[in-house]
Design a protein around this motif. Structure first.
Motif, PDB file in Angstrom:
ATOM      1  N   THR A  75       0.846  -1.216  -0.230  1.00  0.00           N
ATOM      2  CA  THR A  75      -0.069  -0.097  -0.028  1.00  0.00           C
ATOM      3  C   THR A  75       0.758   1.127   0.039  1.00  0.00           C
ATOM      4  O   THR A  75       2.284   1.459   0.461  1.00  0.00           O
ATOM      5  CB  THR A  75      -0.938   0.139   1.098  1.00  0.00           C
ATOM      6  N   PHE A  76       0.293   2.208  -0.372  1.00  0.00           N
ATOM      7  CA  PHE A  76       0.978   3.565  -0.525  1.00  0.00           C
ATOM      8  C   PHE A  76       0.038   4.688  -0.240  1.00  0.00           C
ATOM      9  O   PHE A  76      -1.178   4.486  -0.436  1.00  0.00           O
ATOM     10  CB  PHE A  76       1.700   3.862  -1.888  1.00  0.00           C
ATOM     11  N   VAL A  77       0.437   5.911   0.477  1.00  0.00           N
ATOM     12  CA  VAL A  77      -0.108   7.199   0.654  1.00  0.00           C
ATOM     13  C   VAL A  77       0.742   8.302  -0.048  1.00  0.00           C
ATOM     14  O   VAL A  77       1.865   7.894  -0.101  1.00  0.00           O
ATOM     15  CB  VAL A  77      -0.533   7.316   2.150  1.00  0.00           C
ATOM     16  N   SER A  78       0.132   9.062  -0.498  1.00  0.00           N
ATOM     17  CA  SER A  78       0.433  10.486  -0.961  1.00  0.00           C
ATOM     18  C   SER A  78       0.826  10.093  -2.412  1.00  0.00           C
ATOM     19  O   SER A  78      -0.327   9.944  -3.211  1.00  0.00           O
ATOM     20  CB  SER A  78       2.137  10.889  -0.262  1.00  0.00           C
ATOM     21  N   SER A  79       2.047  10.031  -3.062  1.00  0.00           N
ATOM     22  CA  SER A  79       2.056   9.815  -4.494  1.00  0.00           C
ATOM     23  C   SER A  79       3.054   8.528  -4.763  1.00  0.00           C
ATOM     24  O   SER A  79       4.151   8.390  -4.034  1.00  0.00           O
ATOM     25  CB  SER A  79       2.561  11.021  -5.228  1.00  0.00           C
ATOM     26  N   THR A  80       3.013   7.826  -5.872  1.00  0.00           N
ATOM     27  CA  THR A  80       3.756   6.610  -6.230  1.00  0.00           C
ATOM     28  C   THR A  80       3.654   6.613  -7.782  1.00  0.00           C
ATOM     29  O   THR A  80       2.738   6.816  -8.255  1.00  0.00           O
ATOM     30  CB  THR A  80       3.561   5.332  -5.321  1.00  0.00           C
ATOM     31  N   VAL A  87     -10.093   4.048  -8.500  1.00  0.00           N
ATOM     32  CA  VAL A  87      -9.867   3.230  -7.068  1.00  0.00           C
ATOM     33  C   VAL A  87      -9.968   4.290  -5.933  1.00  0.00           C
ATOM     34  O   VAL A  87      -9.543   5.392  -6.067  1.00  0.00           O
ATOM     35  CB  VAL A  87      -8.561   2.871  -7.351  1.00  0.00           C
ATOM     36  N   PRO A  88     -10.692   3.555  -5.038  1.00  0.00           N
ATOM     37  CA  PRO A  88     -10.895   4.687  -3.747  1.00  0.00           C
ATOM     38  C   PRO A  88      -9.801   5.023  -3.128  1.00  0.00           C
ATOM     39  O   PRO A  88      -8.807   4.378  -2.994  1.00  0.00           O
ATOM     40  CB  PRO A  88     -11.615   3.521  -2.800  1.00  0.00           C
ATOM     41  N   GLY A  89      -9.716   6.323  -2.868  1.00  0.00           N
ATOM     42  CA  GLY A  89      -8.575   7.002  -2.174  1.00  0.00           C
ATOM     43  C   GLY A  89      -7.695   7.822  -3.383  1.00  0.00           C
ATOM     44  O   GLY A  89      -6.881   8.400  -2.839  1.00  0.00           O
ATOM     45  N   VAL A  90      -7.818   7.347  -4.560  1.00  0.00           N
ATOM     46  CA  VAL A  90      -6.797   7.984  -5.650  1.00  0.00           C
ATOM     47  C   VAL A  90      -7.813   9.549  -5.871  1.00  0.00           C
ATOM     48  O   VAL A  90      -8.702   9.753  -6.456  1.00  0.00           O
ATOM     49  CB  VAL A  90      -6.826   7.190  -6.853  1.00  0.00           C
ATOM     50  N   GLN A  91      -6.727  10.490  -5.773  1.00  0.00           N
ATOM     51  CA  GLN A  91      -7.236  11.943  -5.893  1.00  0.00           C
ATOM     52  C   GLN A  91      -6.810  12.349  -7.077  1.00  0.00           C
ATOM     53  O   GLN A  91      -7.458  13.254  -7.804  1.00  0.00           O
ATOM     54  CB  GLN A  91      -6.527  12.690  -4.694  1.00  0.00           C
ATOM     55  N   ARG A 118      -5.417   8.619   0.930  1.00  0.00           N
ATOM     56  CA  ARG A 118      -5.458   7.365   1.999  1.00  0.00           C
ATOM     57  C   ARG A 118      -4.588   6.211   1.428  1.00  0.00           C
ATOM     58  O   ARG A 118      -4.514   6.332   0.275  1.00  0.00           O
ATOM     59  CB  ARG A 118      -6.660   7.349   2.542  1.00  0.00           C
ATOM     60  N   PRO A 119      -4.457   5.307   2.308  1.00  0.00           N
ATOM     61  CA  PRO A 119      -3.832   4.045   1.923  1.00  0.00           C
ATOM     62  C   PRO A 119      -4.405   3.514   0.660  1.00  0.00           C
ATOM     63  O   PRO A 119      -5.593   3.223   0.611  1.00  0.00           O
ATOM     64  CB  PRO A 119      -3.558   2.917   3.009  1.00  0.00           C
TER      65      PRO A 119
END
Length: 77
Positions: free
Chosen positions: A8-13, A36-40, A57-58
């Protein structure tokens, strides 16, 4: 995906995605991964084959890979 890669990741990848060649590809990848839920935000660079995913979010990398696959593209490990 490599076993040492966090799931998992948060922020940007940034990911490498194969098969993207045109503006249609850019829109398809952006749209599928954007669901995808959480993707901004999803930034796609056709020249490098990279996709940067920004999340608040993760987010599970498996979900990103599945979204790319649903659009007809493959996420590289």
């Amino acid at each position: 995906m490599m076993s040492t890669t966090p799931h998992t990741f948060v922020s940007s990848t940034t990911f490498r995605v194969t098969g993207m060649t045109c503006e249609h590809c850019r829109r398809a990848v952006r749209q599928e991964i954007g669901r995808v839920p959480g993707v901004q935000r999803v930034d796609v660079d056709l020249a490098t084959g990279s996709v940067t995913v920004h999340a608040d979010r993760p987010v599970d990398r498996v979900d990103i890979a599945a979204a790319a696959d649903a659009g007809g593209y493959a996420l590289l490990p």
